[in-house]
Design a protein around this motif. Sequence first.
Motif, PDB file in Angstrom:
ATOM      1  N   ARG A 292     -12.814  -1.409 -16.075  1.00  0.00           N
ATOM      2  CA  ARG A 292     -12.859  -0.227 -15.240  1.00  0.00           C
ATOM      3  C   ARG A 292     -11.520  -0.052 -14.532  1.00  0.00           C
ATOM      4  NH1 ARG A 292     -15.784  -0.849 -10.958  1.00  0.00           N
ATOM      5  NH2 ARG A 292     -16.196  -3.112 -11.109  1.00  0.00           N
ATOM      6  N   CYS A 293     -11.120   1.194 -14.290  1.00  0.00           N
ATOM      7  CA  CYS A 293      -9.862   1.467 -13.572  1.00  0.00           C
ATOM      8  C   CYS A 293     -10.140   2.500 -12.486  1.00  0.00           C
ATOM      9  CB  CYS A 293      -8.789   2.007 -14.509  1.00  0.00           C
ATOM     10  SG  CYS A 293      -8.342   0.873 -15.841  1.00  0.00           S
ATOM     11  N   ASN A 294      -9.762   2.172 -11.253  1.00  0.00           N
ATOM     12  CA  ASN A 294      -9.988   3.059 -10.107  1.00  0.00           C
ATOM     13  C   ASN A 294      -8.751   3.054  -9.218  1.00  0.00           C
ATOM     14  OD1 ASN A 294     -12.897   3.679 -10.619  1.00  0.00           O
ATOM     15  ND2 ASN A 294     -13.112   1.483 -10.278  1.00  0.00           N
ATOM     16  N   ALA A 295      -8.672   4.017  -8.309  1.00  0.00           N
ATOM     17  CA  ALA A 295      -7.525   4.094  -7.393  1.00  0.00           C
ATOM     18  C   ALA A 295      -7.996   4.380  -5.976  1.00  0.00           C
ATOM     19  CB  ALA A 295      -6.557   5.187  -7.840  1.00  0.00           C
ATOM     20  N   ILE A 296      -7.208   3.869  -5.025  1.00  0.00           N
ATOM     21  CA  ILE A 296      -7.426   4.213  -3.624  1.00  0.00           C
ATOM     22  C   ILE A 296      -6.283   5.099  -3.152  1.00  0.00           C
ATOM     23  CG2 ILE A 296      -8.812   2.194  -2.994  1.00  0.00           C
ATOM     24  CD1 ILE A 296      -6.194   1.024  -1.713  1.00  0.00           C
ATOM     25  N   CYS A 297      -6.603   6.033  -2.278  1.00  0.00           N
ATOM     26  CA  CYS A 297      -5.610   6.949  -1.700  1.00  0.00           C
ATOM     27  C   CYS A 297      -5.721   6.909  -0.177  1.00  0.00           C
ATOM     28  CB  CYS A 297      -5.833   8.369  -2.197  1.00  0.00           C
ATOM     29  SG  CYS A 297      -5.472   8.601  -3.944  1.00  0.00           S
ATOM     30  N   PRO A 298      -5.137   5.880   0.421  1.00  0.00           N
ATOM     31  CA  PRO A 298      -5.196   5.797   1.878  1.00  0.00           C
ATOM     32  C   PRO A 298      -4.246   6.777   2.560  1.00  0.00           C
ATOM     33  CG  PRO A 298      -4.710   3.637   0.880  1.00  0.00           C
ATOM     34  CD  PRO A 298      -4.506   4.685  -0.169  1.00  0.00           C
ATOM     35  N   HIS A 299      -4.630   7.233   3.759  1.00  0.00           N
ATOM     36  CA  HIS A 299      -3.700   7.972   4.604  1.00  0.00           C
ATOM     37  C   HIS A 299      -2.773   6.935   5.230  1.00  0.00           C
ATOM     38  CE1 HIS A 299      -2.587  11.565   6.975  1.00  0.00           C
ATOM     39  NE2 HIS A 299      -3.278  12.220   6.062  1.00  0.00           N
ATOM     40  N   PHE A 300      -2.154   7.241   6.342  1.00  0.00           N
ATOM     41  CA  PHE A 300      -1.201   6.302   6.957  1.00  0.00           C
ATOM     42  C   PHE A 300      -1.905   5.011   7.411  1.00  0.00           C
ATOM     43  CE2 PHE A 300       2.292   9.065   6.812  1.00  0.00           C
ATOM     44  CZ  PHE A 300       1.864  10.359   7.118  1.00  0.00           C
ATOM     45  N   VAL A 301      -1.289   3.872   7.076  1.00  0.00           N
ATOM     46  CA  VAL A 301      -1.827   2.554   7.418  1.00  0.00           C
ATOM     47  C   VAL A 301      -0.773   1.793   8.216  1.00  0.00           C
ATOM     48  CG1 VAL A 301      -2.934   0.462   6.531  1.00  0.00           C
ATOM     49  CG2 VAL A 301      -3.018   2.585   5.189  1.00  0.00           C
ATOM     50  N   GLN A 302      -1.190   1.051   9.216  1.00  0.00           N
ATOM     51  CA  GLN A 302      -0.260   0.307  10.059  1.00  0.00           C
ATOM     52  C   GLN A 302       0.299  -0.885   9.305  1.00  0.00           C
ATOM     53  OE1 GLN A 302       0.932   1.052  13.384  1.00  0.00           O
ATOM     54  NE2 GLN A 302       2.343  -0.408  12.407  1.00  0.00           N
ATOM     55  N   THR A 303       1.425  -0.698   8.641  1.00  0.00           N
ATOM     56  CA  THR A 303       2.099  -1.797   7.933  1.00  0.00           C
ATOM     57  C   THR A 303       3.612  -1.608   8.051  1.00  0.00           C
ATOM     58  OG1 THR A 303       2.448  -0.694   5.801  1.00  0.00           O
ATOM     59  CG2 THR A 303       0.283  -1.726   6.165  1.00  0.00           C
ATOM     60  N   ASP A 304       4.358  -2.584   7.523  1.00  0.00           N
ATOM     61  CA  ASP A 304       5.823  -2.495   7.542  1.00  0.00           C
ATOM     62  C   ASP A 304       6.329  -1.246   6.830  1.00  0.00           C
ATOM     63  OD1 ASP A 304       6.301  -6.106   7.030  1.00  0.00           O
ATOM     64  OD2 ASP A 304       5.702  -4.922   8.791  1.00  0.00           O
ATOM     65  N   LEU A 305       5.582  -0.774   5.848  1.00  0.00           N
ATOM     66  CA  LEU A 305       6.079   0.350   5.031  1.00  0.00           C
ATOM     67  C   LEU A 305       6.362   1.589   5.882  1.00  0.00           C
ATOM     68  CD1 LEU A 305       5.346   1.299   1.503  1.00  0.00           C
ATOM     69  CD2 LEU A 305       4.762   3.080   3.149  1.00  0.00           C
ATOM     70  N   ILE A 306       5.602   1.761   6.967  1.00  0.00           N
ATOM     71  CA  ILE A 306       5.800   2.992   7.746  1.00  0.00           C
ATOM     72  C   ILE A 306       6.660   2.748   8.985  1.00  0.00           C
ATOM     73  CG2 ILE A 306       3.662   4.050   6.937  1.00  0.00           C
ATOM     74  CD1 ILE A 306       2.466   3.445   9.736  1.00  0.00           C
ATOM     75  N   THR A 307       7.322   1.598   9.036  1.00  0.00           N
ATOM     76  CA  THR A 307       8.242   1.390  10.162  1.00  0.00           C
ATOM     77  C   THR A 307       9.630   1.886   9.764  1.00  0.00           C
ATOM     78  OG1 THR A 307       8.813  -0.824   9.391  1.00  0.00           O
ATOM     79  CG2 THR A 307       6.987  -0.637  10.955  1.00  0.00           C
ATOM     80  N   ASN A 308      10.404   2.327  10.745  1.00  0.00           N
ATOM     81  CA  ASN A 308      11.768   2.824  10.488  1.00  0.00           C
ATOM     82  C   ASN A 308      11.801   3.840   9.349  1.00  0.00           C
ATOM     83  OD1 ASN A 308      12.702   0.911  12.427  1.00  0.00           O
ATOM     84  ND2 ASN A 308      12.621  -0.683  10.813  1.00  0.00           N
ATOM     85  N   ILE A 309      10.846   4.765   9.406  1.00  0.00           N
ATOM     86  CA  ILE A 309      10.698   5.728   8.310  1.00  0.00           C
ATOM     87  C   ILE A 309      12.000   6.488   8.039  1.00  0.00           C
ATOM     88  CG2 ILE A 309       9.615   7.940   7.732  1.00  0.00           C
ATOM     89  CD1 ILE A 309       7.044   6.873   8.956  1.00  0.00           C
ATOM     90  N   LYS A 310      12.647   6.941   9.108  1.00  0.00           N
ATOM     91  CA  LYS A 310      13.839   7.792   8.954  1.00  0.00           C
ATOM     92  C   LYS A 310      14.872   7.138   8.043  1.00  0.00           C
ATOM     93  CE  LYS A 310      16.963  10.644  11.817  1.00  0.00           C
ATOM     94  NZ  LYS A 310      16.348  11.977  11.610  1.00  0.00           N
ATOM     95  N   SER A 311      14.976   5.808   8.141  1.00  0.00           N
ATOM     96  CA  SER A 311      15.983   5.070   7.352  1.00  0.00           C
ATOM     97  C   SER A 311      15.621   5.019   5.876  1.00  0.00           C
ATOM     98  CB  SER A 311      16.101   3.642   7.882  1.00  0.00           C
ATOM     99  OG  SER A 311      14.882   2.927   7.602  1.00  0.00           O
ATOM    100  N   LYS A 312      14.407   5.426   5.551  1.00  0.00           N
ATOM    101  CA  LYS A 312      13.930   5.312   4.164  1.00  0.00           C
ATOM    102  C   LYS A 312      13.896   6.661   3.451  1.00  0.00           C
ATOM    103  CE  LYS A 312      11.047   1.399   5.569  1.00  0.00           C
ATOM    104  NZ  LYS A 312       9.661   0.881   5.778  1.00  0.00           N
ATOM    105  N   LEU A 313      14.259   7.727   4.180  1.00  0.00           N
ATOM    106  CA  LEU A 313      14.058   9.064   3.632  1.00  0.00           C
ATOM    107  C   LEU A 313      15.289   9.655   2.961  1.00  0.00           C
ATOM    108  CD1 LEU A 313      11.828  10.649   6.426  1.00  0.00           C
ATOM    109  CD2 LEU A 313      11.140   9.422   4.359  1.00  0.00           C
ATOM    110  N   GLY A 314      16.422   8.945   3.012  1.00  0.00           N
ATOM    111  CA  GLY A 314      17.620   9.415   2.320  1.00  0.00           C
ATOM    112  C   GLY A 314      17.996  10.834   2.708  1.00  0.00           C
ATOM    113  N   GLN A 315      18.150  11.702   1.683  1.00  0.00           N
ATOM    114  CA  GLN A 315      18.589  13.092   1.909  1.00  0.00           C
ATOM    115  C   GLN A 315      17.548  13.914   2.649  1.00  0.00           C
ATOM    116  OE1 GLN A 315      18.557  15.578  -1.821  1.00  0.00           O
ATOM    117  NE2 GLN A 315      17.938  13.642  -2.785  1.00  0.00           N
TER     118      GLN A 315
END
Length: 265
Positions: free
Chosen positions: A185-208
């Motif tokens: 079986r193959c399934n996917a999850i689509c979470p909204h914003f989650v409190q993790t390192d990925l969403i810290t310092n967002i501006k530095s990750k957005l490039g152009q």
Amino acid sequence: MLRLTSPKMALDGKIAVVTGAAVGIGEAIARTLLQNSATVVLLDVNDAAGKAVVEDVTKQYGEDKALFLRCNVESEEQIKAAFQKTVDTFGGIDILCNNAGILNESEWEKTVSVNLLGVVRGTYVALQHMNKLTGGRGGVVVNTASMAGLGPLVSCPVYTATKHGVVGFTRAMAAASAVSGYGVRCNAICPHFVQTDLITNIKSKLGQFSHLDDATNQMMENTGLLTVSEVAESVLELVMDETKNGDVLMILKQGKQYITFPSMQ
Ligand SMILES: NC(=O)c1ccc[n+]([C@@H]2O[C@H](COP(=O)([O-])OP(=O)(O)OC[C@H]3O[C@@H](n4cnc5c(N)ncnc54)[C@H](O)[C@@H]3O)[C@@H](O)[C@H]2O)c1
Ligand SMILES: CCCCC[C@H](O)CC\C=C/C=C/C=C/[C@@H](O)[C@@H](O)CCCC(=O)O
């Protein structure tokens, strides 16, 4: 329904592989699967954090219930080696959580390689071990997409593309597996914003697109943040419910909902 085992024993004897398991959502997925008696192999490029998680859970669940292996999902060679080590050590693979992911609109080709190609690589290599037509015992793959897999995140066009790709690949793989008789079986999850390192310092990750960080930050403020445990519980639901194949579970702070897509018939 007569339960032969307690709910917490439901995954007893099952072998799970989780990518990006050293921290964040992946760590929570690994811990939740262990809580439900699965044996878990944690794959990541962060050796120190991954080994620390295994040291901690080994105290809680005993020896031989968790193993950390360094594995970069950008490398098919490393994925093949990690999965073979898993099979050699524990006898097979029943559950794969393709969770590793990054957000970097500057290094967008790397983002594609990790977020989308890493999911394809992991799925295809795992099928060599899980596919009932090639000696496997079947099982389930759960891919970590994102709300950005269902609609555009204005500040992250490539990240959005990768997550749309994960949703589409998951649904197509689910159909291919069902029609072919793979037993996976193959399934996917689509979470909204989650409190993790990925969403810290967002501006530095957005490039152009760094000038668009306000829009994203505002969305985050409006919706609030999910916890990693809330996300992991949704993964467990997709692992345990054998009726779920080709399902996409949207996870919001206010609740979760299976997505209905336009019929192709
Ligand atoms: N945080 C969110 O708001 C959110 C929301 C929806 C979906 N997601 C997705 O959830 C997944 C996990 O993200 P997170 O929020 O826990 O981020 P995180 O940065 O906290 O953790 C990601 C983990 O993946 C690992 N990783 C990165 N590149 C790798 C590679 N090439 N090979 C192996 N491991 C690698 C990292 O070392 C880290 O341990 C990602 O796919 C992300 O896109 C995150
Ligand atoms: C820069 C942070 C990136 C975090 C990426 C994570 O995967 C979390 C993604 C979370 C939310 C994504 C939301 C996407 C929304 C779009 O689908 C769009 O519908 C939003 C338009 C505005 C609205 O309708 O509210």
